[in-house]
Design a protein around this motif. Structure first.
Motif, PDB file in Angstrom:
ATOM      1  N   MET A   1      -4.767  90.094  41.749  1.00 25.32           N
ATOM      2  CA  MET A   1      -4.271  91.269  42.470  1.00 25.32           C
ATOM      3  C   MET A   1      -5.433  92.079  43.055  1.00 25.32           C
ATOM      4  O   MET A   1      -6.492  92.215  42.452  1.00 25.32           O
ATOM      5  CB  MET A   1      -3.472  92.138  41.497  1.00 25.32           C
ATOM      6  N   ASP A   2      -5.226  92.608  44.260  1.00 23.42           N
ATOM      7  CA  ASP A   2      -6.217  93.481  44.901  1.00 23.42           C
ATOM      8  C   ASP A   2      -5.819  94.937  44.697  1.00 23.42           C
ATOM      9  O   ASP A   2      -4.675  95.326  44.969  1.00 23.42           O
ATOM     10  CB  ASP A   2      -6.311  93.190  46.407  1.00 23.42           C
ATOM     11  N   LEU A   3      -6.764  95.737  44.229  1.00 24.01           N
ATOM     12  CA  LEU A   3      -6.541  97.156  43.992  1.00 24.01           C
ATOM     13  C   LEU A   3      -7.672  97.946  44.633  1.00 24.01           C
ATOM     14  O   LEU A   3      -8.721  97.399  44.971  1.00 24.01           O
ATOM     15  CB  LEU A   3      -6.483  97.459  42.495  1.00 24.01           C
TER      16      LEU A   3
ATOM     17  N   VAL B   1     -12.857  90.982  34.085  1.00 22.21           N
ATOM     18  CA  VAL B   1     -14.315  90.802  34.115  1.00 22.21           C
ATOM     19  C   VAL B   1     -14.843  90.940  35.537  1.00 22.21           C
ATOM     20  O   VAL B   1     -14.129  90.735  36.520  1.00 22.21           O
ATOM     21  CB  VAL B   1     -14.725  89.427  33.534  1.00 22.21           C
ATOM     22  N   LYS B   2     -16.121  91.303  35.608  1.00 17.94           N
ATOM     23  CA  LYS B   2     -16.910  91.278  36.829  1.00 17.94           C
ATOM     24  C   LYS B   2     -16.330  92.095  37.969  1.00 17.94           C
ATOM     25  O   LYS B   2     -16.314  91.673  39.124  1.00 17.94           O
ATOM     26  CB  LYS B   2     -17.123  89.822  37.273  1.00 17.94           C
ATOM     27  N   LEU B   3     -15.838  93.299  37.640  1.00 17.74           N
ATOM     28  CA  LEU B   3     -15.508  94.241  38.712  1.00 17.74           C
ATOM     29  C   LEU B   3     -16.819  94.717  39.337  1.00 17.74           C
ATOM     30  O   LEU B   3     -17.816  94.909  38.655  1.00 17.74           O
ATOM     31  CB  LEU B   3     -14.715  95.421  38.161  1.00 17.74           C
ATOM     32  N   LYS B   4     -16.813  94.943  40.631  1.00 17.33           N
ATOM     33  CA  LYS B   4     -18.067  95.229  41.340  1.00 17.33           C
ATOM     34  C   LYS B   4     -18.498  96.689  41.221  1.00 17.33           C
ATOM     35  O   LYS B   4     -19.659  96.993  40.983  1.00 17.33           O
ATOM     36  CB  LYS B   4     -17.916  94.855  42.813  1.00 17.33           C
ATOM     37  N   ASN B   5     -17.567  97.606  41.415  1.00 15.19           N
ATOM     38  CA  ASN B   5     -17.939  99.023  41.511  1.00 15.19           C
ATOM     39  C   ASN B   5     -17.097  99.921  40.626  1.00 15.19           C
ATOM     40  O   ASN B   5     -16.990 101.116  40.881  1.00 15.19           O
ATOM     41  CB  ASN B   5     -17.806  99.489  42.973  1.00 15.19           C
TER      42      ASN B   5
ATOM     43  N   LEU C   1      -8.688  91.674  40.723  1.00  9.09           N
ATOM     44  CA  LEU C   1      -8.564  91.311  39.310  1.00  9.09           C
ATOM     45  C   LEU C   1      -8.443  89.789  39.229  1.00  9.09           C
ATOM     46  O   LEU C   1      -7.342  89.234  39.159  1.00  9.09           O
ATOM     47  CB  LEU C   1      -7.352  91.992  38.677  1.00  9.09           C
ATOM     48  N   SER C   2      -9.591  89.125  39.249  1.00 11.14           N
ATOM     49  CA  SER C   2      -9.588  87.655  39.320  1.00 11.14           C
ATOM     50  C   SER C   2      -9.035  87.021  38.051  1.00 11.14           C
ATOM     51  O   SER C   2      -8.446  85.942  38.095  1.00 11.14           O
ATOM     52  CB  SER C   2     -11.004  87.144  39.583  1.00 11.14           C
ATOM     53  N   GLN C   3      -9.235  87.698  36.914  1.00 14.13           N
ATOM     54  CA  GLN C   3      -8.716  87.190  35.645  1.00 14.13           C
ATOM     55  C   GLN C   3      -8.200  88.359  34.808  1.00 14.13           C
ATOM     56  O   GLN C   3      -8.755  89.458  34.855  1.00 14.13           O
ATOM     57  CB  GLN C   3      -9.810  86.454  34.867  1.00 14.13           C
ATOM     58  N   LEU C   4      -7.155  88.094  34.050  1.00 14.89           N
ATOM     59  CA  LEU C   4      -6.614  89.087  33.118  1.00 14.89           C
ATOM     60  C   LEU C   4      -6.642  88.512  31.709  1.00 14.89           C
ATOM     61  O   LEU C   4      -6.360  87.324  31.511  1.00 14.89           O
ATOM     62  CB  LEU C   4      -5.171  89.455  33.485  1.00 14.89           C
TER      63      LEU C   4
END
Length: 718
Positions: free
Chosen positions: A331-333, A370-374, A344-347
């Motif tokens: 999902m894109d947020l 994991v690995k959110l950018k900002n 949210l590439s993985q939950l």
């Protein structure tokens, strides 16, 4: 793992003093839910919660750990928290996503200082709470004394739901006054028998049952009417009333446990699922637009990040609660705090270091990605059509500070990066690159707190550092009028340097009229103000600069250079090199040379004239004073008072709160170095304190003399 709906979810945080048994309770809960096949132990260093090397070394929780279990067709999210006040930041960040707090009480000691500290934060956040008396199987367990301490702390909110038939080695059963049954356990298997209440206990059980009915009825008018009419309530009606009482914090039910032997765990979980609030019943949160956000899976998506960590081989992990709507993998947020896009590439649902992938999480659930950018702790992520943030979590002011430097000076930049990351993971670690003190200052909640940080830097990041005593941010000021003049003259072939400045300085007082004349050393100096600059200093206080030059004695173009020279000395005061503040300077005369005068000449002349005048103006060193509140058991009051007085403290008041004595004092920062360690030593870890900057005050004459001498020796060495 299946997707649980909002009504099937319960979110709890386990609170309690160090040694109360929170981690053991979490282990038993996961065992009962069959998330783990066998229970680990603290001593065995194999619990799901305390899985990091440093926690296993210390045999205590240092970080908050997200866990879950499945029980009675429900999902129970559990956050195990540290018990030491040094790690209160982790406790607070765990309270935010929780709908119910379980305060675990050690049956040997009753209410401890950690109990009181964490309850204060729970009250501030208006979080419902239940009480679980643990370790009733310990030889020194004292149920009655523990219950008395709970009533003294929480008042008539404390309502017994269970009580033990016996404590110590004989603890294997308790009476439940909701179900009116006795539960008897076999060893540490968690297997129980449901038995009738023995005749010898029936009168006590009936009395407590009636007290519970009355407490439940008080939270619902219709139940109260029925209670007055019939004198009883059904079990379901009791649960309804108790649930409302818990939600309003007017009821704090008490449960009996031996988490290590798995006695009482299952019954506690039954209660949490049947009576505890689900996310839809929690207080409605408002966003920064003051609009209520309902915990509804069918609403647009929003989530709040309450914790961020960096783990080896994985990178950054963000822990969040779904505040509304649902989130799905991929999902894109939008990050509403900084307007950046995140995917949210993985939950995951999380049990300690174990992360299990899921495809979606609904409103009220807790998970990780994991690995959110900002996106960091305290950030809000929103789905399409939403653009708001939730209020950030608030953390207590620090109470321990130290300076830090790498043993290898070439690694200063690496140290800065790692300290910044440490703050992101734990917002109660504050980092300041102090230009004034020429040190990197880190602040935290206690010496142990910062020692854990040091261990991480050394062992996980291979960065050798050392802690050194932090310098104190003194201030310098003056107490009377003084005059000085200085001629800077230099000739070395060709163009020379020449500038002469005459000035008067005096203390700045808010609202005082501009000066007209001064009388210094019998000489009267009349002023004609041509210009005035009022400078609010970055470090506090003011500098007021008057241009009183008449007759062209100094060209107007040199006045900024004179002010610059004065400011240089304000930034590195004449007494100890500390910032100076609250001074008025009037430049009233001087001389210049048609060829040799330039800006550097007048800057040096102004700086030295100011320095000389400062030393004749009754100079005083001012020190930072902090408001300190100490929460201490009555039997250690005298020791703590004596220690504070030895630290030049001024006692402002004393009182008592919920079984503890409270001391309010004003204490110089210079005397608070390592105070958390000293207080812990004096009180065997049973006291705590908070500190907050209050003001700057003049240091006593003997202290000033020592500071001047030390600075002089330092300058001679340099």
């Amino acid at each position: 793992m299946k997707t649980y709906q909002t009504e099937q979810i319960r979110n709890i945080a386990l609170l309690g003093n160090t040694g109360s048994g929170k981690t053991s309770l979490a282990e038993s809960m996961m065992f009962e839910g069959k998330v783990i096949e066998r229970k680990g132990t603290i001593e065995g260093k194999n619990t799901v919660s305390d899985y990091t090397e440093i926690e296993q070394q210390n045999q205590r929780s240092i970080f908050s750990t997200l866990l879950y279990t499945e029980f009675n067709n429900s999902k129970l999210n559990i956050i195990d928290t540290p018990g030491s006040d040094d790690f209160v930041g982790a406790v607070i960040s765990s309270m935010y996503p929780a709908d119910l707090l379980v305060m675990v009480i050690n049956a040997q000691y009753g209410v401890e200082v950690g109990t009181e500290i964490f309850n204060r934060h729970a009250e501030r956040l208006h979080k419902p709470m239940i009480l679980a008396i643990n370790q009733l199987d310990h030889d020194k367990a004292n149920f009655d004394a523990t219950l008395d301490s709970l009533k003294q702390t929480f008042g008539n909110k404390v309502i017994l739901v269970q009580y033990p038939v016996a404590t110590g080695a004989a603890f294997d059963s308790f009476i439940d006054v909701i179900t009116m049954k006795m539960y008897k356990f076999k060893g540490d298997t968690g297997i129980r028998e449901e038995l009738p209440i023995p005749d010898s206990e029936m009168d006590k059980a009936n009395e407590l049952h009636n007290a519970l009915i009355e407490a439940a009825a008080e939270n619902d008018e219709s139940l109260m009417e029925k209670f007055f009419e019939q004198g009883l309530l059904t079990e379901d009606e009791m649960r309804s009333g108790i649930s409302k009482g818990i939600a309003s914090r007017s009821i704090m039910p008490v449960f009996c446990l031996s988490a290590a032997k798995n006695i009482g765990t299952k019954r506690l979980m039954d209660f949490i699922i049947n009576v505890g609030p689900n996310p839809t019943l929690s207080p409605v949160l408002k966003n920064n637009n003051e609009k209520p956000i309902i915990c509804d899976a069918s609403a647009p998506t929003s989530l709040f990040i309450f914790k961020s960590t960096v783990e080896p081989h994985i990178g950054e992990i963000s822990y969040f609660r779904v505040m509304s709507g649902k989130v799905t993998e991929g999902m894109d947020l939008t990050n509403a705090n900084n307007s950046t896009k995140e995917r949210l590439s993985q939950l995951f649902v999380v049990a300690g270091k174990n992360r299990n992938k899921v495809s979606e999480l609904v409103a009220g659930d807790i998970g990780a990605t994991v690995k959110l950018k900002n996106s960091k702790t305290n950030h809000t992520l929103c789905g399409p059509g939403l653009d708001f943030t939730f209020d950030p979590m608030e953390f207590p002011d620090p109470k321990f500070r130290t300076a830090v430097k790498p043993k290898n000076e070439a690694e200063v930049e690496k140290l800065g990066e790692l300290l910044n990351r440490a703050h992101q993971e734990d917002p109660t670690i504050l980092v300041e690159h102090s230009k004034e003190l020429r040190q990197i200052i880190i602040s935290g909640q206690g010496e142990f707190h910062l020692n854990i940080l040091k261990w991480q830097l050394t062992n996980l990041h291979k960065l050798e550092i050392e802690y050194i005593a932090p310098r104190i941010p003194y201030r310098e000021t003056i107490t009377k009028v003084a005059q000085a003049d200085y001629r800077h003259k230099k000739q070395s072939g060709g163009a020379g340097q020449f500038g002469e400045v005459h000035l008067v300085i005096e203390p700045y007082v808010e609202g005082a009229p501009d000066p007209v004349k001064y009388k210094v050393n019998g000489k009267e100096i009349n002023l004609s103000i041509r210009g005035k600059e009022e400078i609010d200093l970055e470090w506090g206080g003011k500098l007021v600069f008057y241009n009183c030059i008449v007759g062209g004695a100094i060209d107007a173009r040199f006045m900024p250079a004179i002010l610059k020279g004065i400011m240089e000395k304000m930034e590195q005061g004449p007494l100890t090199g500390s910032y100076a503040r609250d001074i008025r300077v009037a430049v009233y005369d001087g001389k210049m040379h048609p060829v040799d005068s330039n800006e550097i000449s007048f800057k040096l002349a102004g700086r030295n004239a100011f320095k000389n005048a400062f030393k004749e103006a009754g100079p005083k060193i001012m020190e930072p004073i902090y408001d300190v509140e100490v929460l201490v058991p009555a039997d250690r009051m005298g020791d703590v008072m004596s220690d504070l007085q030895n630290r030049r403290a001024i006692i402002m008041g004393m009182g008592s709160v919920k079984g503890f004595e409270v001391i309010n004092a004003k204490v110089p920062l210079a005397e608070l170095n390592r105070y958390s360690t000293a207080l812990s030593s004096l009180t065997s870890g049973r006291a705590t304190y908070t500190m907050k900057f209050a003001s700057y005050e003049q240091v006593p004459a003997d202290v000033q003399e020592k500071l001047l001498k030390a600075y002089q020796e330092q300058e001679e060495e340099e």
